[in-house]
Design an enzyme around this catalytic site. Structure first.
Site, PDB file in Angstrom:
ATOM      1  CE1 TYR A  36      -3.818  -2.272   0.201  1.00 35.32           C
ATOM      2  CE2 TYR A  36      -2.758  -3.215   2.139  1.00 35.32           C
ATOM      3  CZ  TYR A  36      -3.726  -3.268   1.150  1.00 35.32           C
ATOM      4  OH  TYR A  36      -4.622  -4.309   1.127  1.00 35.32           O
ATOM      5  CG  ASN A  89      -9.964   1.824  -1.232  1.00 40.58           C
ATOM      6  OD1 ASN A  89     -10.502   0.710  -1.165  1.00 40.58           O
ATOM      7  ND2 ASN A  89      -8.653   1.965  -1.255  1.00 40.58           N
ATOM      8  NE  ARG A 129      -6.233  -9.156  -1.191  1.00 45.06           N
ATOM      9  CZ  ARG A 129      -6.598  -8.791   0.060  1.00 45.06           C
ATOM     10  NH1 ARG A 129      -7.512  -7.866   0.232  1.00 45.06           N
ATOM     11  NH2 ARG A 129      -6.027  -9.346   1.107  1.00 45.06           N
ATOM     12  CG  HIS A 144     -12.851  -8.103  -2.463  1.00 45.33           C
ATOM     13  ND1 HIS A 144     -12.595  -7.661  -3.743  1.00 45.33           N
ATOM     14  CD2 HIS A 144     -11.877  -7.556  -1.683  1.00 45.33           C
ATOM     15  CE1 HIS A 144     -11.494  -6.917  -3.734  1.00 45.33           C
ATOM     16  NE2 HIS A 144     -11.041  -6.838  -2.491  1.00 45.33           N
ATOM     17  CG  HIS A 181      -9.629  -1.320  -5.437  1.00 41.78           C
ATOM     18  ND1 HIS A 181     -10.160  -1.580  -4.192  1.00 41.78           N
ATOM     19  CD2 HIS A 181     -10.638  -1.455  -6.320  1.00 41.78           C
ATOM     20  CE1 HIS A 181     -11.436  -1.878  -4.325  1.00 41.78           C
ATOM     21  NE2 HIS A 181     -11.758  -1.802  -5.603  1.00 41.78           N
ATOM     22  CB  ILE A 182      -4.059   1.723  -2.647  1.00 45.68           C
ATOM     23  CG1 ILE A 182      -4.866   2.885  -2.061  1.00 45.68           C
ATOM     24  CG2 ILE A 182      -2.551   1.998  -2.567  1.00 45.68           C
ATOM     25  CD1 ILE A 182      -4.752   3.009  -0.545  1.00 45.68           C
TER      26      ILE A 182
HETATM   27  O1  CA2 Z   1      -5.955  -1.893  -2.769  1.00 43.34           O
HETATM   28  C1  CA2 Z   1      -6.880  -1.403  -2.109  1.00 43.34           C
HETATM   29  O2  CA2 Z   1      -7.037  -0.198  -1.990  1.00 43.34           O
HETATM   30  C2  CA2 Z   1      -7.851  -2.323  -1.357  1.00 43.34           C
HETATM   31  O3  CA2 Z   1      -9.154  -1.779  -1.487  1.00 43.34           O
HETATM   32  C3  CA2 Z   1      -7.400  -2.317   0.094  1.00 43.34           C
HETATM   33  C4  CA2 Z   1      -8.186  -3.284   0.970  1.00 43.34           C
HETATM   34  C5  CA2 Z   1      -8.209  -4.684   0.352  1.00 43.34           C
HETATM   35  O4  CA2 Z   1      -9.058  -5.531   1.131  1.00 43.34           O
HETATM   36  C6  CA2 Z   1      -8.701  -4.656  -1.070  1.00 43.34           C
HETATM   37  O5  CA2 Z   1      -8.655  -5.956  -1.595  1.00 43.34           O
HETATM   38  C7  CA2 Z   1      -7.862  -3.733  -1.923  1.00 43.34           C
HETATM   39  C8  CA2 Z   1      -7.534  -3.410   2.366  1.00 43.34           C
HETATM   40  C9  CA2 Z   1      -7.335  -2.121   3.071  1.00 43.34           C
HETATM   41  C10 CA2 Z   1      -6.433  -2.352   4.238  1.00 43.34           C
HETATM   42  O6  CA2 Z   1      -5.437  -1.384   4.223  1.00 43.34           O
HETATM   43  C11 CA2 Z   1      -4.323  -1.574   4.991  1.00 43.34           C
HETATM   44  C12 CA2 Z   1      -3.338  -0.644   4.861  1.00 43.34           C
HETATM   45  C13 CA2 Z   1      -2.173  -0.767   5.574  1.00 43.34           C
HETATM   46  C14 CA2 Z   1      -2.004  -1.833   6.448  1.00 43.34           C
HETATM   47  C15 CA2 Z   1      -3.008  -2.764   6.583  1.00 43.34           C
HETATM   48  C16 CA2 Z   1      -4.176  -2.629   5.864  1.00 43.34           C
END
Ligand code: CA2
Length: 146
Positions: free
Chosen positions: A26, A77, A114, A83, A103-104
């Site tokens: 991320y 987001n 995902r 999902h 999505h990042i």
């Molecule tokens: O890529 C993305 O932006 C997601 O939406 C992020 C979600 C994930 O479940 C999606 O599949 C893709 C998760 C967000 C959690 O973000 C964190 C950031 C830093 C550390 C832990 C979690």
């Protein structure tokens, strides 16, 4: 009446952890950075931004419902709810505001669970895997459609 010059930014579960863990997935920017980048991009296009992050699905749904009153569009987001959540999809289609799904990370390069999004086919804009700058792209693409 003219359309409101305001956007709603919604970040879903766990995005408050941005910048604290998993930088290889991320990046190192924080949620505050995301909200600043998005607000600056919106302001440059003449839009105010209201930003919200929650780990609770119902809070996100209420904020989407409230946006009907005073927002022209939504940048979202949804985190992991992308999902899983028919309810989030129903909220977004229910208010009938155009929205950008962001999505990042590149969800298609990650686990198969995902790869499916409940929002994908109803989003006006989709920005995937461009890091936090993707939020700025989402604002620009969404505003271009308003
Ligand atoms: O890529 C993305 O932006 C997601 O939406 C992020 C979600 C994930 O479940 C999606 O599949 C893709 C998760 C967000 C959690 O973000 C964190 C950031 C830093 C550390 C832990 C979690």
């Amino acid at each position: 009446m003219s359309a409101p010059r305001r956007l709603l930014l919604v970040n879903g579960p766990n995005l408050n952890l941005l910048g604290t863990r998993e930088p290889e997935v991320y990046g190192t920017a924080t949620l505050a950075d995301v909200e600043r980048i998005t607000a600056e991009t919106a302001a440059a296009l003449g839009f105010e931004l209201r930003a919200l992050q929650s780990n609770h699905e119902g809070v996100l749904i209420d904020a989407i419902h409230d946006a009907r009153a005073d927002c022209a569009g939504i940048v979202i987001n949804p985190g992991g709810l992308t999902h899983t959540s028919v309810a989030l999809r129903d909220a977004l289609t229910g208010v009938a505001l155009p929205f950008a799904e962001v999505h990042i990370s590149d969800v298609y390069a990650r686990e198969e669970f995902r790869h499916h999004s409940y929002l994908h086919d109803v989003a006006a804009v989709r920005v995937i895997g461009r890091g936090v700058e993707g939020y700025a792209d989402a604002v620009r693409d969404l505003v271009a459609q308003l």
